[in-house]
Design a protein around this motif. Structure first.
Motif, PDB file in Angstrom:
ATOM      1  N   ASP A 118       0.868  -1.177   0.000  1.00 33.41           N
ATOM      2  CA  ASP A 118       0.000   0.000   0.000  1.00 33.41           C
ATOM      3  C   ASP A 118       0.902   1.224   0.000  1.00 33.41           C
ATOM      4  O   ASP A 118       2.137   1.115  -0.027  1.00 33.41           O
ATOM      5  N   TRP A 144       3.662  -3.222   4.442  1.00 26.84           N
ATOM      6  CA  TRP A 144       2.293  -2.726   4.628  1.00 26.84           C
ATOM      7  C   TRP A 144       2.321  -1.620   5.674  1.00 26.84           C
ATOM      8  O   TRP A 144       2.751  -1.838   6.805  1.00 26.84           O
ATOM      9  N   HIS A 171      -3.516  -8.600   2.679  1.00 19.18           N
ATOM     10  CA  HIS A 171      -2.690  -8.294   1.511  1.00 19.18           C
ATOM     11  C   HIS A 171      -1.429  -9.157   1.483  1.00 19.18           C
ATOM     12  O   HIS A 171      -0.969  -9.555   0.405  1.00 19.18           O
TER      13      HIS A 171
END
Length: 524
Positions: free
Chosen positions: A152, A193, A209
């Motif tokens: 992300d 992340w 994820h």
């Protein structure tokens, strides 16, 4: 290797503020009631779990594997009453817990302490996923680093806590580039992340994820007091999907030694801290959940330049012990790719160098991380069917879309398996067993250590139930002390075959670990 320039810096281990009354880990599962729903009013956001495939209007999906949604708490009570959710809980905010730091430079002394100076790390292999406060992608250690994936957007601007993720990542995987420092596995495939505002939902999304990207070693250098059911379930899904989760034990031994999650949860490799004399650090949390220890004092780390103009500092804390173990585990897994995650889990702790009190202890677990030993020691046997701590983990469509296969099935009426139990990591094993119509199943469990055995009917919601409900569903039980064999049996007198549940578990006052062999036979 150049000496690292360091200035004083204080880092934070990330913790979730516990709800009132949080303490002992809770077990069992129940449908949320009015009291639970009313308690949401004190929080900004809530998490709602529904059966997979259902949606919550106006909510954000957090975990498709668990069916968890996030929405404003003000709406959750009304919506939950109409949707009959599996679970509802507050999405608690994470707050920093101060960790110690040293204002002086130091070499990477930890390398010799864990034997990393005696073996050569491999090239890219198993992934290390860091779930933390974000990576400074412009830092000289990480700008242009190969095999680095951002799951992300990363941000390291703001509070000093934002430096934490960069520091943790550098310990695990800073490259050997002639700049600053070198992580324990410099060529690791690295995934990042950024948890952003750091709610429990942010952590669960990070795990989702990570699992979408494939098998990895997941580092979690944060914690919170008490227990969170949805996070525990997500970690079980991660372990069941073949990923190893590594967590920092916590830094508040001197402030009460609170029991932390995820460190105290089953199937999490929990890491304590040691000093330069290989003694347990005085701040490092103690508990039965500790699996092993790694250096956690005066650790050179990379930090954003707004924290230190040099881009480097030294820091103390189990936050930096954990990525040493995570990086080492990925290194070992890359060299030994045939290992199952249960084998890797036990190999990392059982190959540790014993320090302090002989044998296992609550300060350092099985001992100090030993990379050469983990690379060379014989692999433990696979611990089959994990995680399988209760009924909902072994039935298709519950926690797992496709759960572990039953021990026996139509046409296959006998089976033998060997497995093991651990008081904090794996205290209970539940298996499905098929009993044909008008047949009798007999199960004999031989034990090394101590374990009790129960047999439950097909409709039991859990093997943890008590009282009259327990008597309704329990078919048979055996609970001898010590190594005495345990025997249970059940005769299916109906015209239809049925599954029953075999439950092998550590008794409350028994051994802290045990191994066993179960033999299952069916006959008319």
């Amino acid at each position: 290797m150049r000496r690292v320039g360091v200035i004083a810096v204080v880092f934070a281990a990330l913790v979730v503020a516990p709800p009132a009354g949080a303490g002992k880990l809770q077990v069992g599962r129940s449908t949320p009631g009015v009291v639970e729903l009313m308690s949401l009013r004190a929080h900004a956001y809530a998490l709602i779990q529904l059966p997979r495939g259902r949606r919550v209007p106006g909510a954000t999906l957090v975990s498709r594997r668990l069916g968890v949604w996030r929405l404003p708490a003000a709406h959750a009570e009304r919506i939950a009453l109409g949707l009959h959710p599996l679970a509802v809980e507050a999405d608690r905010a994470v707050k920093p817990q101060r960790a110690a730091a040293e204002p002086f430079a130091g070499f990477e002394w930890w390398r010799a302490a864990v034997g990393a100076d005696r073996v050569v790390p491999p090239g890219p292999g198993k992934r290390v996923t860091v779930i933390d406060s974000g990576l400074d992608v412009g830092h000289p250690e990480f700008a242009g680093r190969p095999n680095t994936t951002l799951l992300d957007a990363q941000s390291t601007i703001g509070a000093e806590d934002e430096a934490h993720g960069t520091a943790v990542s550098s310990v695990a995987a800073a490259p050997e580039n002639g700049i600053g420092l070198v992580g324990i596995y410099p060529q690791a495939v690295l995934a990042e992340w950024d948890t952003g505002p750091m709610y429990v939902s942010d952590v669960i999304q990070g795990i989702e994820h990570a699992l979408d990207a494939g098998q990895s070693v997941i580092n979690m250098s944060f914690g919170f007091d008490g227990y969170d059911r949805l996070l525990a379930d997500e970690l079980d899904v991660a372990f069941g999907s073949g990923s190893l989760v590594v967590a920092a034990a916590g830094n508040d031994y001197r402030e009460g030694n609170a029991r932390h999650s995820p460190a105290a949860l089953p199937h999490v490799l929990t890491v304590a801290a040691t000093d330069q004399q290989n003694h347990s650090s005085d701040f490092s949390n103690r508990s039965l959940a500790i699996d092993l220890a790694a250096p956690g004092e005066n650790i050179p780390v990379a930090v954003p330049t707004w924290v230190s103009p040099s881009g480097y500092a030294t820091a103390d804390g189990t936050s930096f012990s954990a990525p040493l173990v995570a990086g080492a585990a990925a290194w070992v897994w890359t060299r030994r790719p045939e290992l199952d995650v249960t084998q890797l889990f036990d190999l990392m702790r059982w190959s540790a160098t014993d320090i302090g009190t002989p044998g296992f202890d609550e300060d350092s677990g099985w001992g100090l991380l030993n990379v050469p030993a983990a690379l060379s020691r014989d692999a433990p046997a696979v611990d089959p069917g994990e995680p399988n701590d209760d009924v909902y983990e072994v039935v298709d469509g519950k926690l797992f879309r496709n759960a572990a296969s039953p021990l026996t099935s139509p046409g296959h009426g006998s089976a033998t398996l060997s497995a093991r139990l651990d008081v904090t990591e794996d205290p209970e094993d539940v298996y499905r067993v098929w009993v044909p119509a008008r047949n009798r199943v007999a199960i004999r469990v031989t034990v090394s250590g101590d374990a009790d055995v129960e047999l439950w009917n097909a409709t039991t919601p859990s093997v943890l139930i008590t009282g009259a409900v327990r008597r309704k569903h329990l078919l048979d039980g055996s609970g001898y002390d010590g190594d005495h064999p345990e025997n249970v049996a059940f005769r299916n007198r109906t015209r239809r075959g049925t599954y029953v549940y075999l439950d092998v578990y550590l008794p409350e006052q028994g051994a802290s670990s045990s191994s066993y062999r179960a033999t299952i036979t069916t006959a008319r």
